[in-house]
Scaffold this motif. Structure first.
Motif, PDB file in Angstrom:
ATOM      1  N   PRO A 189      26.943  15.031  61.857  1.00 57.11           N
ATOM      2  CA  PRO A 189      27.560  15.431  60.588  1.00 57.11           C
ATOM      3  C   PRO A 189      27.080  14.778  59.361  1.00 57.11           C
ATOM      4  N   PRO A 190      27.456  14.529  57.698  1.00 58.95           N
ATOM      5  CA  PRO A 190      27.685  15.266  56.473  1.00 58.95           C
ATOM      6  C   PRO A 190      26.461  15.587  55.871  1.00 58.95           C
ATOM      7  N   TRP A 191      25.925  16.454  55.544  1.00 58.59           N
ATOM      8  CA  TRP A 191      25.553  16.880  56.865  1.00 58.59           C
ATOM      9  C   TRP A 191      24.072  17.028  56.915  1.00 58.59           C
ATOM     10  N   HIS A 192      23.439  16.197  57.760  1.00 53.15           N
ATOM     11  CA  HIS A 192      22.028  16.354  58.064  1.00 53.15           C
ATOM     12  C   HIS A 192      21.947  17.191  59.325  1.00 53.15           C
ATOM     13  N   LEU A 193      20.879  18.020  59.445  1.00 51.35           N
ATOM     14  CA  LEU A 193      20.687  18.748  60.694  1.00 51.35           C
ATOM     15  C   LEU A 193      19.696  17.978  61.509  1.00 51.35           C
ATOM     16  N   CYS A 194      20.081  17.658  62.718  1.00 50.23           N
ATOM     17  CA  CYS A 194      19.287  16.767  63.547  1.00 50.23           C
ATOM     18  C   CYS A 194      19.071  17.364  64.906  1.00 50.23           C
ATOM     19  N   PRO A 195      17.820  17.782  65.251  1.00 48.83           N
ATOM     20  CA  PRO A 195      17.566  18.231  66.608  1.00 48.83           C
ATOM     21  C   PRO A 195      17.324  17.035  67.504  1.00 48.83           C
ATOM     22  N   GLN A 196      17.810  17.098  68.719  1.00 45.31           N
ATOM     23  CA  GLN A 196      17.656  15.991  69.646  1.00 45.31           C
ATOM     24  C   GLN A 196      17.202  16.520  71.006  1.00 45.31           C
ATOM     25  N   VAL A 197      16.379  15.738  71.721  1.00 48.50           N
ATOM     26  CA  VAL A 197      15.894  16.092  73.045  1.00 48.50           C
ATOM     27  C   VAL A 197      16.234  14.962  74.000  1.00 48.50           C
ATOM     28  N   TRP A 198      16.756  15.334  75.181  1.00 50.76           N
ATOM     29  CA  TRP A 198      17.203  14.323  76.139  1.00 50.76           C
ATOM     30  C   TRP A 198      16.454  14.455  77.458  1.00 50.76           C
ATOM     31  N   ASP A 199      16.243  13.290  78.130  1.00 50.79           N
ATOM     32  CA  ASP A 199      15.480  13.242  79.365  1.00 50.79           C
ATOM     33  C   ASP A 199      16.107  12.216  80.310  1.00 50.79           C
ATOM     34  N   GLN A 200      16.528  12.697  81.512  1.00 48.65           N
ATOM     35  CA  GLN A 200      17.163  11.814  82.496  1.00 48.65           C
ATOM     36  C   GLN A 200      18.291  11.007  81.856  1.00 48.65           C
ATOM     37  N   ASN A 201      19.200  11.728  81.228  1.00 42.93           N
ATOM     38  CA  ASN A 201      20.359  11.110  80.579  1.00 42.93           C
ATOM     39  C   ASN A 201      19.984  10.184  79.437  1.00 42.93           C
ATOM     40  N   ARG A 202      18.799  10.365  78.897  1.00 42.95           N
ATOM     41  CA  ARG A 202      18.431   9.616  77.698  1.00 42.95           C
ATOM     42  C   ARG A 202      17.915  10.590  76.652  1.00 42.95           C
ATOM     43  N   LYS A 203      18.067  10.202  75.430  1.00 46.01           N
ATOM     44  CA  LYS A 203      17.613  11.044  74.325  1.00 46.01           C
ATOM     45  C   LYS A 203      16.108  10.871  74.161  1.00 46.01           C
ATOM     46  N   VAL A 204      15.384  11.983  74.275  1.00 42.63           N
ATOM     47  CA  VAL A 204      13.934  11.929  74.160  1.00 42.63           C
ATOM     48  C   VAL A 204      13.504  12.013  72.702  1.00 42.63           C
ATOM     49  N   LYS A 205      14.141  12.888  71.959  1.00 42.10           N
ATOM     50  CA  LYS A 205      13.769  13.096  70.557  1.00 42.10           C
ATOM     51  C   LYS A 205      15.011  13.258  69.704  1.00 42.10           C
ATOM     52  N   SER A 206      14.924  12.804  68.478  1.00 40.84           N
ATOM     53  CA  SER A 206      15.941  13.056  67.471  1.00 40.84           C
ATOM     54  C   SER A 206      15.222  13.208  66.142  1.00 40.84           C
ATOM     55  N   ILE A 207      15.196  14.426  65.640  1.00 44.29           N
ATOM     56  CA  ILE A 207      14.391  14.739  64.454  1.00 44.29           C
ATOM     57  C   ILE A 207      15.299  15.083  63.295  1.00 44.29           C
ATOM     58  N   ASP A 208      15.108  14.417  62.183  1.00 47.86           N
ATOM     59  CA  ASP A 208      15.887  14.663  60.971  1.00 47.86           C
ATOM     60  C   ASP A 208      15.250  15.828  60.226  1.00 47.86           C
ATOM     61  N   LEU A 209      15.807  17.016  60.395  1.00 47.89           N
ATOM     62  CA  LEU A 209      15.249  18.201  59.751  1.00 47.89           C
ATOM     63  C   LEU A 209      15.389  18.135  58.241  1.00 47.89           C
ATOM     64  N   THR A 210      16.463  17.535  57.772  1.00 49.25           N
ATOM     65  CA  THR A 210      16.681  17.444  56.329  1.00 49.25           C
ATOM     66  C   THR A 210      15.614  16.589  55.673  1.00 49.25           C
TER      67      THR A 210
END
Length: 452
Positions: A134-155
């Motif tokens: 949230p306020p609000w950035h759009l953030c794509p995230q990728v997860w691998d084996q119960n861990r976050k692989v990627k988190s990209i700040d689109l804003t």
């Protein structure tokens, strides 16, 4: 008859505790050491929280044991978990990865960011906690084996405006190679400011250069109140959508070129060979306003090539089409079609486009008048996100039939229909998903809350 306000409030409090079932996703099969098979079922629900004065979303997982022909056992696995600030989420084709679009609060007041996350769950199963921030950035995230692989700040990348999370234009589609993500966002606009807005000159700037921006993205003077036509009716923030591709490995974003300017693209997915994108394009003429619940707006199915930017028409351009779905063998696309500018929510045709022969056929025609006991015609807002059977020949859909809603199997080769709920309790049956011929549905009646 309720005679007091207190009784009415208490009744509303009781009814608001019944959650609504909104989505379901089947995970990949897992084989046990004894040879049995099971898969996980991830479900999303929504409920009104009166104490917080807001609608809350939560997820719950189930385990389904099957022998390939029937369900042997199914039951819940664990308790419910609330989902916060998640806008979109999508499993990859293999079920190993999951992408989530989340809104995230920004440190600056009155602003929000969007992030995209990618994750991988254990054994390829869905992760109930993946979401975007949230306020609000759009953030794509990728997860691998119960861990976050990627988190990209689109804003922060500033390639486009807000990502669309509605069901009219919005999408979040994995490429078949699981290396890229496709989504729809608002086109980036130049900043605008008043003619009389002044800024302090930077160090080393002469008086003559002050107020004369030297960048290409300099704000446009006097255009901060220019009217921008939008699609209105719950789509007032949608004006100029663009197709965007995220390279998961490189964390780079590209805005696709080649979409004609007189069209608004949406409901997009990857072509069978990942060399392009298939999308629905809505004409802007005579005006944008009025698209929600209007399945009679002129639109067509298009394909845009990623390399050359060539845009190709795949359907008739004088009709209204929507809800395209690619078959599991990646050979055929089915979609719904209406007459443009005809009645709202009219009976729809089911059309099918063969990707390799380029031939379009009509699977089901519109039914002019319902006959009880026969197929009533297609009356639905959209096809299920996953509607094809494993044989890439049959598909399932739900449609209204007088005072109830039933589920039908459609043979796309012969055009025959078979009711799956003819002998089931009467009420509202809705298809949530189908995968490997395991069908997940929702059932409800006026006196029975939604059940899985």
């Amino acid at each position: 008859v309720l005679s007091s306000v207190e009784e009415i409030a208490e009744l509303y409090r009781e009814l608001s505790q019944h959650p609504g079932l909104s989505a379901a996703c089947l995970g990949p099969d897992v084989t046990t050491q004894y040879g049995g098979k099971y898969c996980s079922l991830y479900t999303e629900w929504s409920q009104r929280d009166l104490a917080r004065a807001e609608n809350v979303k939560f997820c719950r997982q189930y385990l389904i044991f099957h022998d390939g022909a029937s369900v042997v056992y199914s039951g819940p696995a664990g308790t419910c978990s609330e989902i916060k600030d998640e806008l979109l989420s999508r499993e990859s084709p293999s079920g190993v990865l999951k992408a989530v679009l989340r809104k995230v609060p920004s440190k600056e007041k009155e602003k929000e960011k969007q992030f995209l996350e990618v994750r991988r769950g254990p054994g390829g199963g869905p992760d109930p906690h993946c979401s975007l921030g949230p306020p609000w950035h759009l953030c794509p995230q990728v997860w691998d084996q119960n861990r976050k692989v990627k988190s990209i700040d689109l804003t922060a990348l500033d390639k486009h405006g807000s990502v669309y999370d509605d069901d009219q234009f919005g999408c979040l589609a994995w490429s078949h190679s699981e290396t890229h993500l496709l989504y729809v966002a608002e086109k980036k606009r130049p900043k605008a400011e008043s003619f009389f807005q002044s800024k302090a000159p930077e160090l080393g700037t002469s008086d003559e250069d002050a107020g004369r921006p030297g960048k290409d993205d300099a704000p446009l003077k006097g255009e901060q109140f220019v009217y921008r036509e939008d699609w209105g009716e719950a789509l007032s923030t949608r004006s100029v959508p663009v197709l965007c591709v995220l390279d998961v490995e490189g964390s780079s974003i590209s805005v696709l070129e080649g979409v004609p300017e007189h069209l608004s693209p949406g409901q997009a997915f990857w072509s069978p060979d990942d060399t392009g994108v298939v999308f629905v394009g809505w004409w802007h003429e005579p005006f944008r306003l009025g698209l929600r619940h209007c399945t009679n707006r002129r639109s067509a199915l298009f394909y845009v090539d990623l390399t050359g930017g060539r845009c190709e028409l795949l359907s008739e351009d004088t009709r209204a089409v929507w809800s395209p779905r690619l078959s599991p063998d990646r050979c055929r696309i089915v979609y719904l079609e209406n007459d443009a500018l005809g009645p709202h929510q009219q009976c729809s045709r089911l059309r099918m486009y063969d990707w390799y022969t380029k031939h379009t056929s009509t699977v089901l025609e519109a039914v002019p008048r319902q006959a009880w006991g026969a197929f009533p015609g297609i009356y639905c807002g959209a096809l299920p996100g996953l509607c094809w059977a494993a044989d890439s020949r049959r598909l399932v859909l739900d449609t209204a039939q007088r005072s109830q809603q039933d589920v039908f199997v459609v043979d796309t080769v012969t055009g025959t229909t078979t009711s799956l709920t003819a002998d089931a309790p009467q009420g509202s049956w809705s298809v949530l998903t189908i995968d490997r011929d395991i069908l997940v549905a929702r059932f409800s009646t006026p006196s029975c809350p939604p059940t899985l």
